[in-house]
Design a protein around this motif. Structure first.
Motif, PDB file in Angstrom:
ATOM      1  N   PHE A  85      46.144   4.010  48.508  1.00  0.00           N
ATOM      2  CA  PHE A  85      47.229   3.023  48.550  1.00  0.00           C
ATOM      3  C   PHE A  85      48.055   3.365  49.789  1.00  0.00           C
ATOM      4  N   THR A  86      47.914   2.589  50.861  1.00  0.00           N
ATOM      5  CA  THR A  86      48.520   2.953  52.143  1.00  0.00           C
ATOM      6  C   THR A  86      49.916   2.380  52.358  1.00  0.00           C
ATOM      7  N   THR A  87      50.316   1.436  51.524  1.00  0.00           N
ATOM      8  CA  THR A  87      51.648   0.838  51.646  1.00  0.00           C
ATOM      9  C   THR A  87      52.329   0.864  50.277  1.00  0.00           C
ATOM     10  N   ASN A  88      53.588   0.478  50.248  1.00  0.00           N
ATOM     11  CA  ASN A  88      54.285   0.372  48.962  1.00  0.00           C
ATOM     12  C   ASN A  88      53.501  -0.580  48.064  1.00  0.00           C
ATOM     13  N   TRP A  89      53.134  -0.106  46.909  1.00  0.00           N
ATOM     14  CA  TRP A  89      52.420  -0.938  45.940  1.00  0.00           C
ATOM     15  C   TRP A  89      52.914  -0.549  44.556  1.00  0.00           C
ATOM     16  N   TYR A  90      53.664  -1.463  43.934  1.00  0.00           N
ATOM     17  CA  TYR A  90      54.310  -1.176  42.654  1.00  0.00           C
ATOM     18  C   TYR A  90      53.470  -1.689  41.492  1.00  0.00           C
ATOM     19  N   LEU A  91      53.150  -0.775  40.588  1.00  0.00           N
ATOM     20  CA  LEU A  91      52.462  -1.120  39.350  1.00  0.00           C
ATOM     21  C   LEU A  91      53.550  -1.257  38.292  1.00  0.00           C
ATOM     22  N   LYS A  92      53.717  -2.475  37.796  1.00  0.00           N
ATOM     23  CA  LYS A  92      54.790  -2.755  36.845  1.00  0.00           C
ATOM     24  C   LYS A  92      54.602  -1.994  35.541  1.00  0.00           C
ATOM     25  N   ALA A  93      55.699  -1.820  34.826  1.00  0.00           N
ATOM     26  CA  ALA A  93      55.692  -1.119  33.545  1.00  0.00           C
ATOM     27  C   ALA A  93      54.688  -1.755  32.594  1.00  0.00           C
ATOM     28  N   GLY A  94      53.791  -0.951  32.047  1.00  0.00           N
ATOM     29  CA  GLY A  94      52.811  -1.431  31.086  1.00  0.00           C
ATOM     30  C   GLY A  94      51.679  -2.260  31.667  1.00  0.00           C
ATOM     31  N   ALA A  95      51.702  -2.500  32.965  1.00  0.00           N
ATOM     32  CA  ALA A  95      50.690  -3.367  33.608  1.00  0.00           C
ATOM     33  C   ALA A  95      49.472  -2.555  34.043  1.00  0.00           C
ATOM     34  N   SER A  96      48.388  -3.287  34.275  1.00  0.00           N
ATOM     35  CA  SER A  96      47.147  -2.680  34.773  1.00  0.00           C
ATOM     36  C   SER A  96      46.761  -3.332  36.089  1.00  0.00           C
ATOM     37  N   VAL A  97      46.020  -2.588  36.888  1.00  0.00           N
ATOM     38  CA  VAL A  97      45.433  -3.114  38.111  1.00  0.00           C
ATOM     39  C   VAL A  97      43.969  -2.695  38.125  1.00  0.00           C
ATOM     40  N   VAL A  98      43.109  -3.594  38.593  1.00  0.00           N
ATOM     41  CA  VAL A  98      41.677  -3.330  38.704  1.00  0.00           C
ATOM     42  C   VAL A  98      41.345  -3.147  40.181  1.00  0.00           C
ATOM     43  N   ILE A  99      40.699  -2.023  40.503  1.00  0.00           N
ATOM     44  CA  ILE A  99      40.287  -1.748  41.881  1.00  0.00           C
ATOM     45  C   ILE A  99      38.780  -1.968  41.943  1.00  0.00           C
ATOM     46  N   HIS A 100      38.401  -3.087  42.578  1.00  0.00           N
ATOM     47  CA  HIS A 100      36.993  -3.480  42.715  1.00  0.00           C
ATOM     48  C   HIS A 100      36.383  -2.769  43.915  1.00  0.00           C
ATOM     49  N   THR A 101      35.104  -2.479  43.849  1.00  0.00           N
ATOM     50  CA  THR A 101      34.414  -1.770  44.922  1.00  0.00           C
ATOM     51  C   THR A 101      34.254  -2.615  46.180  1.00  0.00           C
ATOM     52  N   GLY A 102      33.943  -3.892  46.040  1.00  0.00           N
ATOM     53  CA  GLY A 102      33.628  -4.744  47.185  1.00  0.00           C
ATOM     54  C   GLY A 102      34.837  -5.303  47.909  1.00  0.00           C
ATOM     55  N   LYS A 103      34.609  -6.452  48.572  1.00  0.00           N
ATOM     56  CA  LYS A 103      35.639  -7.109  49.381  1.00  0.00           C
ATOM     57  C   LYS A 103      36.247  -8.284  48.630  1.00  0.00           C
ATOM     58  N   GLY A 104      37.513  -8.559  48.913  1.00  0.00           N
ATOM     59  CA  GLY A 104      38.202  -9.675  48.288  1.00  0.00           C
ATOM     60  C   GLY A 104      39.647  -9.722  48.757  1.00  0.00           C
ATOM     61  N   THR A 105      40.409 -10.623  48.179  1.00  0.00           N
ATOM     62  CA  THR A 105      41.825 -10.782  48.513  1.00  0.00           C
ATOM     63  C   THR A 105      42.666 -10.093  47.443  1.00  0.00           C
ATOM     64  N   ASN A 106      43.454  -9.123  47.869  1.00  0.00           N
ATOM     65  CA  ASN A 106      44.287  -8.376  46.934  1.00  0.00           C
ATOM     66  C   ASN A 106      45.315  -9.274  46.257  1.00  0.00           C
ATOM     67  N   THR A 107      45.545  -9.008  44.971  1.00  0.00           N
ATOM     68  CA  THR A 107      46.588  -9.694  44.195  1.00  0.00           C
ATOM     69  C   THR A 107      47.380  -8.623  43.450  1.00  0.00           C
ATOM     70  N   SER A 108      48.301  -9.039  42.606  1.00  0.00           N
ATOM     71  CA  SER A 108      49.095  -8.077  41.845  1.00  0.00           C
ATOM     72  C   SER A 108      48.290  -7.382  40.749  1.00  0.00           C
ATOM     73  N   SER A 109      47.128  -7.932  40.402  1.00  0.00           N
ATOM     74  CA  SER A 109      46.330  -7.317  39.336  1.00  0.00           C
ATOM     75  C   SER A 109      44.900  -6.955  39.762  1.00  0.00           C
ATOM     76  N   ASN A 110      44.516  -7.295  40.985  1.00  0.00           N
ATOM     77  CA  ASN A 110      43.181  -6.986  41.502  1.00  0.00           C
ATOM     78  C   ASN A 110      43.284  -6.508  42.949  1.00  0.00           C
ATOM     79  N   LEU A 111      42.739  -5.327  43.199  1.00  0.00           N
ATOM     80  CA  LEU A 111      42.684  -4.783  44.548  1.00  0.00           C
ATOM     81  C   LEU A 111      41.220  -4.567  44.905  1.00  0.00           C
ATOM     82  N   TYR A 112      40.936  -4.512  46.215  1.00  0.00           N
ATOM     83  CA  TYR A 112      39.552  -4.420  46.678  1.00  0.00           C
ATOM     84  C   TYR A 112      39.390  -3.248  47.637  1.00  0.00           C
ATOM     85  N   TRP A 113      38.412  -2.384  47.330  1.00  0.00           N
ATOM     86  CA  TRP A 113      38.116  -1.192  48.116  1.00  0.00           C
ATOM     87  C   TRP A 113      37.587  -1.586  49.491  1.00  0.00           C
TER      88      TRP A 113
END
Length: 151
Positions: A85-113
């Motif tokens: 995580f190279t920049t400020n990235w806040y995971l909200k209280a009780g929330a989850s984020v999914v880090i996918h292996t491939g390429k895509g557009t980052n959102t508040s609940s899905n990030l892409y490696w």
């Protein structure tokens, strides 16, 4: 003298309403952010496609009642593939984020490696989460059976 001290300690324990027993060991605190699921064997027959790569993922969940900034935190496997995580990235209280292996557009609940190759080994591997100081926060490992693990 030893017998007298034992009697005094026992009497003191009874006087304060307890018994003469050793305290139970403390439980380890729940990590602030936990690895809650790893889908390491993506489904389907289109192996190597971006769709298949993105079906391989790690889910992180914030177990606290406040947001946590994951800036400079890392997620890695046994072979030292590292997502940072190279920049400020806040995971909200009780929330989850999914880090996918491939390429895509980052959102508040899905990030892409952004990897063009699989990261998580189907034959057994481990995911390690470290904070900005490099301290281990959580880990999850699995063997060679199945497609995913809940941690």
């Amino acid at each position: 003298m030893k017998k007298r001290l034992t009697g005094i300690v026992s009497a003191l324990a009874i006087a304060v309403g307890g018994s003469f027993a050793a305290a139970a060991p403390a439980q380890a605190a729940t990590p602030a952010v936990m690895i809650t699921k790893v889908y390491y064997n993506s489904p389907g027959s289109d192996t190597g496609s971006n769709t298949s790569l993105n079906a391989e993922y790690v889910q992180l969940t914030n177990k606290r009642s406040t947001s946590i900034n994951l800036k400079y935190w890392t997620l890695r496997d046994k072979s030292s593939h590292i997502y940072k995580f190279t920049t400020n990235w806040y995971l909200k209280a009780g929330a989850s984020v999914v880090i996918h292996t491939g390429k895509g557009t980052n959102t508040s609940s899905n990030l892409y490696w952004g990897s063009g190759a699989y990261i998580w080994n189907n034959t057994g591997d481990a995911a390690y989460l470290r904070n900005a100081a490099g301290t281990g926060i959580d880990s999850c490992s699995w063997g060679s059976s199945g497609s995913y693990t809940s941690c």
